[in-house]
Design a protein around this motif. Structure first.
Motif, PDB file in Angstrom:
ATOM      1  N   UNK A  53       0.803  -1.223   0.000  1.00 28.96           N
ATOM      2  CA  UNK A  53       0.000   0.000   0.000  1.00 28.96           C
ATOM      3  C   UNK A  53       0.828   1.261   0.000  1.00 28.96           C
ATOM      4  N   UNK A  54       0.230   2.280   0.566  1.00 27.09           N
ATOM      5  CA  UNK A  54       0.756   3.641   0.460  1.00 27.09           C
ATOM      6  C   UNK A  54       2.175   3.791   1.004  1.00 27.09           C
ATOM      7  N   UNK A  55       2.999   4.521   0.258  1.00 24.99           N
ATOM      8  CA  UNK A  55       4.326   4.875   0.725  1.00 24.99           C
ATOM      9  C   UNK A  55       4.277   6.195   1.469  1.00 24.99           C
ATOM     10  N   UNK A  56       5.247   6.399   2.354  1.00 24.40           N
ATOM     11  CA  UNK A  56       5.313   7.662   3.092  1.00 24.40           C
ATOM     12  C   UNK A  56       6.013   8.718   2.232  1.00 24.40           C
ATOM     13  N   UNK A  57       5.309   9.813   1.889  1.00 21.83           N
ATOM     14  CA  UNK A  57       5.967  10.875   1.118  1.00 21.83           C
ATOM     15  C   UNK A  57       7.253  11.351   1.788  1.00 21.83           C
ATOM     16  N   UNK A  58       7.292  11.269   3.128  1.00 21.70           N
ATOM     17  CA  UNK A  58       8.475  11.748   3.859  1.00 21.70           C
ATOM     18  C   UNK A  58       9.717  10.908   3.592  1.00 21.70           C
ATOM     19  N   UNK A  59       9.545   9.720   2.955  1.00 28.17           N
ATOM     20  CA  UNK A  59      10.722   8.914   2.649  1.00 28.17           C
ATOM     21  C   UNK A  59      11.304   9.274   1.271  1.00 28.17           C
ATOM     22  N   UNK A  60      10.797  10.361   0.687  1.00 32.65           N
ATOM     23  CA  UNK A  60      11.389  10.904  -0.539  1.00 32.65           C
ATOM     24  C   UNK A  60      11.903  12.306  -0.209  1.00 32.65           C
ATOM     25  N   UNK A 112       1.850  15.283  -6.138  1.00 32.37           N
ATOM     26  CA  UNK A 112       1.593  13.852  -6.040  1.00 32.37           C
ATOM     27  C   UNK A 112       2.098  13.117  -7.286  1.00 32.37           C
ATOM     28  N   UNK A 113       1.893  13.786  -8.417  1.00 32.71           N
ATOM     29  CA  UNK A 113       2.311  13.206  -9.693  1.00 32.71           C
ATOM     30  C   UNK A 113       3.836  13.040  -9.731  1.00 32.71           C
ATOM     31  N   UNK A 114       4.525  14.064  -9.229  1.00 38.43           N
ATOM     32  CA  UNK A 114       5.998  14.014  -9.215  1.00 38.43           C
ATOM     33  C   UNK A 114       6.481  12.891  -8.303  1.00 38.43           C
ATOM     34  N   UNK A 115       5.786  12.691  -7.178  1.00 43.37           N
ATOM     35  CA  UNK A 115       6.167  11.614  -6.251  1.00 43.37           C
ATOM     36  C   UNK A 115       5.962  10.255  -6.907  1.00 43.37           C
ATOM     37  N   UNK A 116       4.835  10.103  -7.606  1.00 38.95           N
ATOM     38  CA  UNK A 116       4.561   8.839  -8.306  1.00 38.95           C
ATOM     39  C   UNK A 116       5.652   8.583  -9.338  1.00 38.95           C
ATOM     40  N   UNK A 117       6.071   9.637 -10.020  1.00 42.02           N
ATOM     41  CA  UNK A 117       7.106   9.493 -11.047  1.00 42.02           C
ATOM     42  C   UNK A 117       8.427   9.012 -10.450  1.00 42.02           C
ATOM     43  N   UNK A 118       8.690   9.434  -9.234  1.00 43.91           N
ATOM     44  CA  UNK A 118       9.915   8.978  -8.559  1.00 43.91           C
ATOM     45  C   UNK A 118       9.761   7.541  -8.042  1.00 43.91           C
ATOM     46  N   UNK A 119       8.517   7.032  -8.075  1.00 45.63           N
ATOM     47  CA  UNK A 119       8.303   5.634  -7.705  1.00 45.63           C
ATOM     48  C   UNK A 119       7.510   5.427  -6.430  1.00 45.63           C
ATOM     49  N   UNK A 120       7.033   6.503  -5.810  1.00 45.59           N
ATOM     50  CA  UNK A 120       6.309   6.335  -4.540  1.00 45.59           C
ATOM     51  C   UNK A 120       4.909   5.760  -4.796  1.00 45.59           C
ATOM     52  N   UNK A 121       4.559   4.743  -4.033  1.00 42.63           N
ATOM     53  CA  UNK A 121       3.276   4.062  -4.224  1.00 42.63           C
ATOM     54  C   UNK A 121       2.143   4.809  -3.512  1.00 42.63           C
ATOM     55  N   UNK A 122       0.919   4.655  -4.021  1.00 38.88           N
ATOM     56  CA  UNK A 122      -0.239   5.285  -3.386  1.00 38.88           C
ATOM     57  C   UNK A 122      -1.361   4.262  -3.225  1.00 38.88           C
ATOM     58  N   UNK A 123      -2.097   4.390  -2.138  1.00 35.92           N
ATOM     59  CA  UNK A 123      -3.191   3.459  -1.840  1.00 35.92           C
ATOM     60  C   UNK A 123      -3.977   4.038  -0.673  1.00 35.92           C
TER      61      UNK A 123
END
Ligand code: ZN
Ligand code: ZN
Length: 407
Positions: free
Chosen positions: A346-353, A361-372
Motif C-alpha cells: 500500500x501507500x508509501x510515506x511521502x516523507x521517505x522521498x 503527487x504526480x511528481x512523487x509517483x514518477x519517482x516511484x512512490x506508491x499510493x493506496x
C-alpha cells in the motif's frame, strides 16, 4: 493500572511521541476499557499546558456487533461529521495519539468481505486525513497498553496476562529506564546513525535471501531517504510516530520489486490472522500469492485498490532488538514490526522521498512512490536473513548476515 507506569507512560508519549506544545490540542483514540490511560494522558497534557484534550473511545465488542448485524451498505456509509472531525484536527493543528490494543480475534466470524468493504470506505472517506498523517502534516504517535483480550491472546497460559504484557511494554518502551525521556534521546541517536549510513550509499536496490524461500529484490524510490524513529513534522518540530520503534525505513520503487518473499510471522489484519503466506512480484506488482491460513483475508487486502498490489515501505530491524529478543508474538503490528525486517503493501510515506513537501503527487509517483488507501506491514525477517545493498554501479554492500546488522 499502576500509577507509576501511567505517569511515565503519559509523559514519555507526550514529550517524545507527539511532542505536545503549549497551547496545542491533543486527540486521543483509546479503548473504552482503558479510560485510566486516557485520564493519565489528559492530566499530563494539561501539565504541559495543552489547549484541549479530546478522546474518541473505541469498543471492539460494539464494532463486532455492528459488523455482524448491520448491512454492508450501512457499514460503508461514513458520516460527514466523522470525516469533518478528522479534518478539523489537521486544520486546528492538533497532535494525535492512538492507543492500538486490538484483540487479534475480535472479528473472527465476521465475513472478511464486510470488513474489507468497511475498511475501504473508511480509507476513501478519510483520505485527506491519512494523507496529512503520512506526510507529517500533524504530529502523531501510536502506542499500546494491555487490554484484557489482547493480553490473553499473547499469554494464554499466564495467571495474569495483562500484568505480564504490561511488563513487556514497559521494557520495550524503555519506561524501565530511570529517565525514559533521556533513554529515548539516546536510542534515537543510534537509529539515526544507521539511517545516515544507508543514505550515504544511496542504494539502487536491496536483495533479500533466506532459507525459507525468500529471494527478493526491492528497488528503491528515486531520491529516497532512510528515516528512523524521529521525524520532523511540517511545522519543523520532531516527533516519534511509533513507540516502541527499532526500525529504519524507506520507500520502495512501486515498479521495481521482483522475486518471491515469504512471511516470517503471522499478520493480524482487521481482526483476522493471515499466516504462512508468500508473495511473488514482477515489475513491482504482486503476480502470485498463497497463504496457509487466511487466504481470503489476504486476497481482500491485496485487491483493496491498485496500490495494495505494490509496496509502500521497506524497513530494516536486526534480530537482537529488545522486541525480537523477547521472542513474544504480540499479534500487534506496532510490536511485531519491530521484531523483524518488514515490508508494507500500500501507500508509501511521502516523507521517505527527499524534499517531498515541494513535490506534487504526480511528481512523487514518477519517482516511484506508491499510493493506496491502505498501508499494511508484514514481517519478512528470519534468523538467517541476508541483505545486500546494491549501488548504482552494481557493487554490493553487505548489510545483514544471519538476521542482524553487520554495519
Ligand atoms: Zn515500518
Ligand atoms: Zn509501515
Amino acid at each position: 493500572m499502576e500509577e507509576n507506569f501511567l505517569k511515565k507512560f503519559a509523559e514519555t508519549v507526550l514529550k517524545i511521541g507527539v511532542n505536545l506544545q503549549e497551547n496545542q490540542g491533543l486527540e486521543i483514540i483509546c479503548p473504552v476499557e482503558k479510560s485510566d490511560v486516557a485520564v493519565a494522558l489528559t492530566e499530563a497534557a494539561y501539565r504541559l499546558n495543552a489547549k484541549i484534550v479530546n478522546v474518541r473511545w473505541e469498543c471492539e465488542s460494539v464494532d463486532r456487533l455492528n459488523y455482524l448485524n448491520a448491512d454492508t451498505e450501512t457499514l460503508t456509509d461514513v458520516p460527514k461529521w466523522f470525516i469533518d472531525s478528522k479534518n478539523y484536527l489537521v486544520k486546528k493543528g492538533f497532535c494525535y495519539c492512538a492507543i492500538a490494543a486490538e484483540d487479534p480475534s475480535a472479528f473472527l466470524g465476521v465475513p472478511p468481505e464486510k470488513l474489507a468493504a468497511a475498511a475501504k470506505a473508511r480509507g476513501k472517506a478519510l483520505k485527506n486525513f491519512y494523507e496529512s498523517v503520512m506526510s507529517n502534516g500533524i504530529r502523531w504517535c501510536v502506542v499500546s497498553v494491555p487490554t484484557k483480550n489482547w493480553a490473553k491472546k499473547v499469554f494464554p497460559n499466564s495467571v495474569d496476562p495483562e500484568n505480564e504484557l504490561l511488563g513487556l511494554i514497559e521494557k520495550t518502551m524503555r519506561l524501565d529506564a530511570e529517565n525514559p525521556v533521556l533513554a529515548w534521546e539516546k536510542h534515537i541517536k543510534t537509529l539515526n546513525k544507521r539511517a545516515e549510513f544507508l543514505n550515504s550509499h544511496n542504494f539502487e536496490y536491496l536483495h533479500f535471501t533466506n532459507s525459507i524461500g525468500t529471494d527478493f529484490t526491492v528497488g528503491l524510490c528515486e531520491d529516497h531517504t532512510w528515516i528512523s524513529a524521529e521525524e520532523k513534522a511540517k511545522d519543523g518540530l520532531p516527533f516519534v510516530a511509533n513507540m516502541p520503534t527499532e526500525e529504519v525505513f524507506t520507500a520502495p520503487h512501486r515498479l521495481k520489486a521482483k522475486g518471491t518473499v515469504k512471511s516470517a510471522m503471522p499478520l493480524c489484519y482487521e481482526g483476522q490472522i493471515i499466516d504462512g503466506f508468500s508473495l511473488t512480484f514482477k515489475n513491482g506488482k504482486i503476480v502470485d500469492f498463497s497463504a496457509e491460513k487466511g487466504y481470503d483475508t489476504l486476497k481482500h487486502l491485496i485487491e483493496t485498490d491498485s496500490g495494495t498490489r505494490r509496496l509502500g515501505e521497506v524497513a530494516l530491524i536486526g534480530k537482537n532488538s529488545p522486541i525480537a529478543k523477547s521472542k513474544v508474538l504480540f499479534f500487534n503490528t506496532l510490536f511485531d514490526e519491530n521484531a523483524s525486517c518488514h515490508i508494507a503493501l500500500g501507500k508509501g510515506y511521502p516523507t521517505t522521498v527527499k524534499n517531498s513537501e515541494t513535490l506534487s503527487k504526480k511528481a512523487l509517483t514518477k519517482k516511484g512512490l506508491n499510493d493506496s488507501i491502505e498501508h499494511v506491514d508484514f514481517m519478512i525477517g528470519t534468523a538467517d536473513l541476508k541483505i545486500d545493498g546494491i549501488k548504482k554501479d552494481k557493487t554490493a554492500v553487505p548489510l545483514f548476515r544471519n538476521g542482524d546488522w553487520i554495519i
